[in-house]
Design a protein around this motif. Structure first.
Motif, short mmCIF file in Angstrom:
data_model
loop_
_atom_site.label_atom_id
_atom_site.label_comp_id
_atom_site.label_asym_id
_atom_site.label_seq_id
_atom_site.Cartn_x
_atom_site.Cartn_y
_atom_site.Cartn_z
N GLU A 76 0.24 -3.76 -11.12
CA GLU A 76 1.11 -3.20 -10.10
C GLU A 76 1.02 -1.68 -10.15
N LEU A 77 1.29 -1.05 -9.04
CA LEU A 77 1.49 0.40 -9.07
C LEU A 77 2.44 0.78 -7.97
N GLU A 78 3.03 1.96 -8.14
CA GLU A 78 3.95 2.48 -7.12
C GLU A 78 3.59 3.92 -6.82
N PHE A 79 3.57 4.23 -5.53
CA PHE A 79 3.49 5.63 -5.15
C PHE A 79 4.46 5.92 -4.02
N ASP A 80 4.87 7.19 -3.93
CA ASP A 80 5.83 7.62 -2.92
C ASP A 80 5.15 8.56 -1.94
N PHE A 81 5.54 8.45 -0.69
CA PHE A 81 5.12 9.48 0.27
C PHE A 81 6.28 9.82 1.17
N VAL A 82 6.28 11.08 1.63
CA VAL A 82 7.30 11.53 2.57
C VAL A 82 6.67 11.45 3.96
N ALA A 83 7.38 10.81 4.88
CA ALA A 83 6.90 10.69 6.26
C ALA A 83 7.06 12.06 6.93
N ASP A 84 6.01 12.90 6.80
CA ASP A 84 6.13 14.28 7.28
C ASP A 84 4.99 14.66 8.24
N ASN A 85 4.27 13.66 8.74
CA ASN A 85 3.16 13.96 9.65
C ASN A 85 3.12 12.89 10.74
N PRO A 86 4.00 13.01 11.76
CA PRO A 86 4.15 11.95 12.76
C PRO A 86 2.83 11.54 13.40
N GLY A 87 2.77 10.26 13.78
CA GLY A 87 1.56 9.71 14.38
C GLY A 87 1.16 8.46 13.63
N LEU A 88 0.38 7.61 14.27
CA LEU A 88 -0.10 6.40 13.61
C LEU A 88 -0.86 6.77 12.35
N THR A 89 -0.59 6.04 11.30
CA THR A 89 -1.14 6.37 9.98
C THR A 89 -1.73 5.11 9.37
N LEU A 90 -2.99 5.22 8.97
CA LEU A 90 -3.68 4.05 8.43
C LEU A 90 -3.61 4.03 6.92
N PHE A 91 -3.39 2.84 6.40
CA PHE A 91 -3.48 2.60 4.97
C PHE A 91 -4.56 1.53 4.78
N HIS A 92 -5.42 1.71 3.79
CA HIS A 92 -6.40 0.66 3.52
C HIS A 92 -7.01 0.80 2.15
N CYS A 93 -7.66 -0.26 1.72
CA CYS A 93 -8.49 -0.19 0.53
C CYS A 93 -9.76 0.52 0.93
N HIS A 94 -10.25 1.45 0.10
CA HIS A 94 -11.43 2.23 0.47
C HIS A 94 -12.74 1.51 0.15
N GLN A 95 -12.65 0.33 -0.44
CA GLN A 95 -13.82 -0.49 -0.69
C GLN A 95 -14.21 -1.06 0.69
N GLN A 96 -15.39 -0.67 1.19
CA GLN A 96 -15.73 -1.02 2.58
C GLN A 96 -15.66 -2.52 2.85
N LEU A 97 -16.08 -3.33 1.89
CA LEU A 97 -16.04 -4.79 2.06
C LEU A 97 -14.61 -5.31 2.14
N HIS A 98 -13.70 -4.63 1.49
CA HIS A 98 -12.30 -5.06 1.53
C HIS A 98 -11.63 -4.60 2.83
N MET A 99 -11.84 -3.34 3.20
CA MET A 99 -11.17 -2.83 4.42
C MET A 99 -11.66 -3.54 5.67
N ASP A 100 -12.93 -3.91 5.67
CA ASP A 100 -13.48 -4.58 6.86
C ASP A 100 -13.02 -6.03 6.98
N PHE A 101 -12.54 -6.59 5.89
CA PHE A 101 -12.15 -8.00 5.90
C PHE A 101 -10.67 -8.17 5.57
N GLY A 102 -9.85 -7.36 6.22
CA GLY A 102 -8.41 -7.59 6.21
C GLY A 102 -7.52 -6.60 5.48
N PHE A 103 -8.08 -5.82 4.53
CA PHE A 103 -7.26 -4.99 3.64
C PHE A 103 -6.91 -3.66 4.31
N MET A 104 -6.02 -3.73 5.29
CA MET A 104 -5.60 -2.55 6.06
C MET A 104 -4.20 -2.77 6.58
N ALA A 105 -3.46 -1.68 6.79
CA ALA A 105 -2.15 -1.79 7.45
C ALA A 105 -1.90 -0.47 8.17
#
Ligand SMILES: [Cu+2]
Length: 484
Positions: free
Chosen positions: A450-479
């Protein structure tokens, strides 16, 4: 996006919207009469990794890595991007807090650079430090697309006042070439501190049992490795003098791999992670970098000789992952000495009395792997949902000014380099330990950890989160995160 054909149709529909006649995309925030500060040309080219190994791939300005772009914090830049290839492209400005329409992710609404077209991009670079740029298109099952190509280059954003106490800066970009699919192959698991959690192992086991396919999904392996586009022994060595303090800026530009580095007889003083100065600079003998991570480390050159600065994996080093460090007046065959085992612990660089600021809200995200669920490719779900490139539905809504804690639970054995666009995050708990003060944009989540990180919502606009492993991001690992 699983069906390449469908996305091609989508691209085809986009092109006329982006300006018909000479296929010039609308300038984003840049007046057309202004002269560009930089020009990037995306096109096919050759990289001579060694005289025996010349690779054809897609490059920026015909070179690997792409040119080092030096920006000044807070000083607006205009970049013209020409795409000489037959497919639409995207240039992502990794690690910068810039608007969604120039960030370089289609999921956030950044327009594509059309095939055989151009797009002018303008933004105000920030924050200062070592960043990079790379392609952000879906590769899927096409190993000639996305970060499998040579589309990556370093960015250095100069701070308004530079406190550096070093003699020289050297940028090293680590990258593999000639990718191929294979079955199975588990990642090296013992390089991160922290123990696997029973509950997550059980969840992973349950997912394995549920899977229709009993085989493991495809992984990507590589034939050739290099630093700054040269195999070990084939580029110019790093030439140093005794007593010099050299600041290395290291970038792991791999599509899928975690990299390690050691320099026999020398110590790395880590001063920045992902370009952000760390609260506690610390000495380590081995550096571990997940996909897209950066490390800035000072090395005092106090051990004369001719050395291999190289990956701990013998096979990868023998296939090129390293560079020679040569002291003035020293001759001979470059020496490699295997370092003692070393586990990577991000909390070493954090504030010693770690009390993270409490968040306004905590969002829990559980990662599950579905073995070979997509025609032999693993599918990844976050809280049971695989991201769909066709729908691109935001999963979370955030409110400006609020502090969010993301708690990740990894029910898979893979290590995931988690990446948040357009924001930095602060590590607050990792490998079972609380921490504070380490600001990053990519962090490795250990297998069944497990891990935890914090971010402050300080840059309005759609923001992508994903795994940077290309095989993972391309096959579902994104939000996608949406601002209210
Ligand atoms: Cu991953």
């Amino acid at each position: 996006m699983m069906i390449d054909r469908r996305s091609l149709l989508k691209y085809a529909a986009l092109v006329p919207l982006l300006g018909a006649a000479p296929r010039l995309a609308r300038a984003a925030g840049g007046a057309a009469t202004e002269k560009a500060d930089y020009t990037l040309r995306i096109g096919t080219g050759l990289i001579e990794l060694s005289p025996e190994h010349i690779v054809s791939t897609t490059l920026y300005n015909g070179q690997f890595p792409g040119p080092l772009l030096r920006f000044k914090e807070g000083q607006r830049v205009v970049v013209d991007v020409y795409n000489d290839t037959d497919t639409p492209e995207l240039v992502h400005w990794h690690g910068q807090m810039i608007p969604s329409d120039v960030d370089g992710a289609a999921e956030e609404g950044t327009p594509f650079v059309p095939a055989h077209g151009m797009r002018r991009i303008a933004f105000t670079p920030k924050p200062s430090g070592f960043r990079f740029y790379h392609t952000h298109v879906v590769a899927g099952r096409d190993l000639n697309r996305g970060t499998y190509t040579g589309q990556a280059g370093p960015v250095y954003i100069e701070p308004k006042n530079n406190p550096g106490a070093y003699d020289r800066e050297i940028v090293l970009v680590l990258k593999e070439f000639a990718p191929a699919f294979s079955r199975g192959g588990d990642m090296n698991m013992d390089m991160l501190v922290g123990a696997p959690l029973k509950a997550l192992q059980q969840m992973g086991k349950a997912a394995d049992e549920e899977a229709q396919e009993k085989t493991k999904g495809f992984e990507v392996g590589y034939e050739l490795f290099g630093i700054n586009g040269r195999m070990l022994g084939h580029g110019e060595p790093v030439r140093v003098k005794r007593g010099e303090r050299v600041l290395f800026h290291l970038l792991n530009a791999s599509a899928t791999e975690i990299r390690s580095l050691a320099l026999p007889g020398h110590v790395f003083r880590v001063i920045a992670l992902d370009g952000n100065p760390v609260p506690t600079p610390a000495d380590v003998r081995v550096l571990w970098l997940g996909t897209a991570e950066r490390i800035s480390a000072l090395v005092e050159m106090n051990h004369p000789g001719v050395w291999v600065l190289g990956d701990l994996a013998d096979d990868d080093r023998r296939h090129g992952m390293g560079i020679v460090v040569e002291y003035a007046g020293q001759r001979g065959k470059p020496q490699w000495v295997k370092p003692t085992p070393f586990r990577w612990d991000y909390t070493r660089f954090g504030k010693s009395s770690a009390v993270p600021v409490p968040p306004d809200e905590t969002i829990e995200i559980t990662v599950v792997k579905h073995n070979a669920a997509l025609n032999g490719f693993n599918q990844w779900t976050l809280n049971g949902e695989a991201f769909s490139m066709d729908i691109m539905k935001p999963m979370y809504t955030v409110h400006q000014g609020r502090r969010y804690r993301l708690k990740f639970r990894n029910a898979s054995d893979d290590i995931h380099p988690l990446h948040l666009h357009r924001h930095s995050f602060e590590l607050t708990r990792i490998g079972g330990k609380p921490t504070a003060g380490v600001l990053k944009d990519v962090v490795m989540l250990g297998g069944f950890q497990e891990l935890e990180f914090d971010f402050v919502a300080d840059n309005p606009g759609l923001t992508l989160f994903h795994c940077h492993q290309q095989l993972h991001m391309d096959f579902g690992f994104m939000a996608l995160f949406n601002y209210a």
